[in-house]
Design a protein around this motif. Sequence first.
Motif, mmCIF file in Angstrom:
data_model
loop_
_atom_site.group_PDB
_atom_site.id
_atom_site.type_symbol
_atom_site.label_atom_id
_atom_site.label_comp_id
_atom_site.label_asym_id
_atom_site.label_seq_id
_atom_site.Cartn_x
_atom_site.Cartn_y
_atom_site.Cartn_z
ATOM 1 N N LYS A 241 0.830 -1.207 0.000
ATOM 2 C CA LYS A 241 0.000 0.000 0.000
ATOM 3 C C LYS A 241 0.865 1.256 0.000
ATOM 4 C CE LYS A 241 -3.562 2.382 2.725
ATOM 5 N NZ LYS A 241 -4.385 2.324 3.964
ATOM 6 N N ALA A 242 1.903 1.274 0.832
ATOM 7 C CA ALA A 242 2.791 2.440 0.902
ATOM 8 C C ALA A 242 3.516 2.658 -0.423
ATOM 9 C CB ALA A 242 3.801 2.252 2.038
ATOM 10 N N ILE A 243 3.947 1.562 -1.048
ATOM 11 C CA ILE A 243 4.663 1.680 -2.322
ATOM 12 C C ILE A 243 3.735 2.206 -3.414
ATOM 13 C CG2 ILE A 243 5.741 0.325 -4.170
ATOM 14 C CD1 ILE A 243 6.949 -1.415 -1.892
ATOM 15 N N ARG A 244 2.495 1.743 -3.454
ATOM 16 C CA ARG A 244 1.540 2.254 -4.447
ATOM 17 C C ARG A 244 1.304 3.751 -4.252
ATOM 18 N NH1 ARG A 244 -1.366 -2.468 -2.935
ATOM 19 N NH2 ARG A 244 -2.884 -1.139 -1.848
ATOM 20 N N ALA A 245 1.223 4.176 -2.996
ATOM 21 C CA ALA A 245 1.035 5.603 -2.721
ATOM 22 C C ALA A 245 2.234 6.413 -3.217
ATOM 23 C CB ALA A 245 0.821 5.829 -1.227
ATOM 24 N N LEU A 246 3.435 5.910 -2.971
ATOM 25 C CA LEU A 246 4.638 6.593 -3.453
ATOM 26 C C LEU A 246 4.699 6.598 -4.978
ATOM 27 C CD1 LEU A 246 7.241 5.232 -0.891
ATOM 28 C CD2 LEU A 246 6.774 7.656 -1.318
ATOM 29 N N MET A 247 4.247 5.522 -5.610
ATOM 30 C CA MET A 247 4.212 5.471 -7.070
ATOM 31 C C MET A 247 3.300 6.565 -7.625
ATOM 32 S SD MET A 247 4.099 1.314 -7.577
ATOM 33 C CE MET A 247 4.242 1.236 -9.364
ATOM 34 N N LEU A 248 2.174 6.768 -6.959
ATOM 35 C CA LEU A 248 1.229 7.781 -7.435
ATOM 36 C C LEU A 248 1.798 9.184 -7.311
ATOM 37 C CD1 LEU A 248 -1.678 8.385 -8.453
ATOM 38 C CD2 LEU A 248 -2.324 8.641 -6.052
ATOM 39 N N THR A 249 2.470 9.475 -6.210
ATOM 40 C CA THR A 249 2.928 10.842 -5.958
ATOM 41 C C THR A 249 4.329 11.126 -6.482
ATOM 42 O OG1 THR A 249 3.708 10.177 -3.751
ATOM 43 C CG2 THR A 249 1.484 11.093 -3.911
ATOM 44 N N CYS A 250 5.160 10.072 -6.595
ATOM 45 C CA CYS A 250 6.575 10.297 -6.930
ATOM 46 C C CYS A 250 7.113 9.392 -8.039
ATOM 47 C CB CYS A 250 7.453 10.069 -5.685
ATOM 48 S SG CYS A 250 6.933 10.922 -4.195
ATOM 49 N N GLY A 251 6.298 8.492 -8.568
ATOM 50 C CA GLY A 251 6.810 7.437 -9.426
ATOM 51 C C GLY A 251 7.189 7.830 -10.832
ATOM 52 N N MET A 252 6.702 8.987 -11.308
ATOM 53 C CA MET A 252 7.003 9.415 -12.680
ATOM 54 C C MET A 252 7.897 10.654 -12.670
ATOM 55 S SD MET A 252 5.427 7.111 -14.490
ATOM 56 C CE MET A 252 5.187 7.739 -16.156
ATOM 57 N N TYR A 253 8.839 10.653 -11.727
ATOM 58 C CA TYR A 253 9.793 11.749 -11.588
ATOM 59 C C TYR A 253 9.061 13.080 -11.395
ATOM 60 C CZ TYR A 253 12.772 8.073 -13.567
ATOM 61 O OH TYR A 253 13.421 6.897 -13.808
ATOM 62 N N ASP A 254 9.553 14.140 -12.010
ATOM 63 C CA ASP A 254 8.889 15.439 -11.845
ATOM 64 C C ASP A 254 7.735 15.611 -12.837
ATOM 65 O OD1 ASP A 254 11.120 15.418 -13.604
ATOM 66 O OD2 ASP A 254 11.141 17.590 -13.720
ATOM 67 N N GLY A 255 7.292 14.494 -13.428
ATOM 68 C CA GLY A 255 6.079 14.497 -14.225
ATOM 69 C C GLY A 255 4.952 13.750 -13.524
ATOM 70 N N SER A 256 5.118 13.469 -12.231
ATOM 71 C CA SER A 256 4.149 12.643 -11.497
ATOM 72 C C SER A 256 2.787 13.313 -11.378
ATOM 73 C CB SER A 256 4.687 12.300 -10.102
ATOM 74 O OG SER A 256 5.863 11.529 -10.188
ATOM 75 N N GLY A 257 2.764 14.601 -11.120
ATOM 76 C CA GLY A 257 1.482 15.300 -10.985
ATOM 77 C C GLY A 257 0.706 15.315 -12.285
ATOM 78 N N GLU A 258 1.384 15.616 -13.375
ATOM 79 C CA GLU A 258 0.735 15.635 -14.687
ATOM 80 C C GLU A 258 0.207 14.254 -15.051
ATOM 81 O OE1 GLU A 258 1.813 16.728 -19.356
ATOM 82 O OE2 GLU A 258 3.242 17.171 -17.755
ATOM 83 N N PHE A 259 0.997 13.210 -14.753
ATOM 84 C CA PHE A 259 0.575 11.836 -15.044
ATOM 85 C C PHE A 259 -0.650 11.465 -14.207
ATOM 86 C CE2 PHE A 259 0.716 7.232 -14.442
ATOM 87 C CZ PHE A 259 0.890 6.776 -15.728
ATOM 88 N N ALA A 260 -0.669 11.876 -12.937
ATOM 89 C CA ALA A 260 -1.813 11.574 -12.076
ATOM 90 C C ALA A 260 -3.086 12.213 -12.620
ATOM 91 C CB ALA A 260 -1.545 12.060 -10.658
ATOM 92 N N MET A 261 -2.961 13.410 -13.185
ATOM 93 C CA MET A 261 -4.132 14.086 -13.740
ATOM 94 C C MET A 261 -4.582 13.458 -15.060
ATOM 95 S SD MET A 261 -3.503 18.136 -12.956
ATOM 96 C CE MET A 261 -5.102 18.549 -13.643
ATOM 97 N N SER A 262 -3.639 13.106 -15.913
ATOM 98 C CA SER A 262 -3.994 12.628 -17.251
ATOM 99 C C SER A 262 -4.319 11.141 -17.288
ATOM 100 C CB SER A 262 -2.867 12.933 -18.248
ATOM 101 O OG SER A 262 -1.681 12.227 -17.898
ATOM 102 N N VAL A 263 -3.707 10.362 -16.399
ATOM 103 C CA VAL A 263 -3.897 8.913 -16.409
ATOM 104 C C VAL A 263 -4.606 8.432 -15.142
ATOM 105 C CG1 VAL A 263 -2.758 6.665 -16.565
ATOM 106 C CG2 VAL A 263 -1.856 8.599 -17.870
ATOM 107 N N GLY A 264 -4.136 8.880 -13.986
ATOM 108 C CA GLY A 264 -4.797 8.521 -12.740
ATOM 109 C C GLY A 264 -4.464 7.143 -12.209
ATOM 110 N N PHE A 265 -3.321 6.581 -12.638
ATOM 111 C CA PHE A 265 -2.865 5.287 -12.140
ATOM 112 C C PHE A 265 -1.607 5.483 -11.292
ATOM 113 C CE2 PHE A 265 -4.228 3.126 -16.407
ATOM 114 C CZ PHE A 265 -5.571 3.262 -16.054
ATOM 115 N N PRO A 266 -1.391 4.696 -10.239
ATOM 116 C CA PRO A 266 -0.058 4.652 -9.626
ATOM 117 C C PRO A 266 0.906 4.008 -10.611
ATOM 118 C CG PRO A 266 -1.477 2.976 -8.660
ATOM 119 C CD PRO A 266 -2.347 3.791 -9.581
#
Length: 317
Positions: A241-266
């Motif tokens: 669970k903790a790793i999935r949360a980190l993937m969502l917030t930090c997993g796509m480098y400094d593009g993580s926020g944009e990815f969360a908005m456009s895709v919405g997957f960890p």
Amino acid sequence: MLLAGGTGVVTQELLKDALKYGKCFVRNGNTANYIPELQRVNKYQLGICAVGFDGDLPEVVEVGDSRVPFTIQSISKIISLILAVRDRGPDYLFHDKVGVEPTGDPFNSIVKLETKSRPFNPFINAGAIAVASCINGTSADEKFDRFLELTRKLCNNKEISLNESVYQSEKETGDRNRALAYYLKASGVLEGDVEECLDLYFRMCSVSVTALDIANLSAVLANQGKCPFSKEMLIEPHSAKAIRALMLTCGMYDGSGEFAMSVGFPAKSGVGGGIAVPLVGRMGIGVFGPSLDEKGNSIGGIKMLEFLSEKLDYQLF
């Protein structure tokens, strides 16, 4: 084969459509040219695999270059984090060694270390190097053997091994990572010998996998830490669970926020072109596409995941 997902299903035809869409964008990126061995990879390769586990037996759907080997790179940070949490416990790791916050900076930046010696999260290079220093073992060889054994279990592939040429290439050109490591040592964050820790880090990043392997890893994370094939509990559920949360917030480098908005997957990406995507209770997705955007993420991979997110109507948000 059909894999349940949101209000839709993942079929071979759907993945073929996603692949066709993703290929339209591949030409806009480049391979990781700061690592000579990765620069030589054909950037037009693209593949995707989904492993579902709703039924008694896992189902696999894949298209494109899903069986082409590539180096795991930063997706290895998931596996080294699992090992370090096992060895030292989450309280020690996340309070004394690394944080859990996104940085907004490139993955290999040193800027934040000048104001806060502890790396912001375990998925940037500085954080992953600090985590690597916390893995138990009497030598880099022993630590790497433990890492490789866990990788093979998580990916359900006993044949996974080190890509020696990429390892040597990374070791010879990894001066920025070397600078990060020595800064961490001077700040009291990195444990043990700096060069031994770096050798382990370079080797972990240089393990060869396929999109199928990454889909299997993602399926374990999506299945609360249990391997859908062996039924063995490989990750503690709270760690998954903790790793999935980190993937969502930090997993796509400094593009993580944009990815969360456009895709919405960890998700967790690597500059070898891989992306690992765990969809909780449904499936694991693995992507391979070595053509990268300016953030270091697979261009074709992101576009395929955007396509699937829209068609499946499955987002965390």
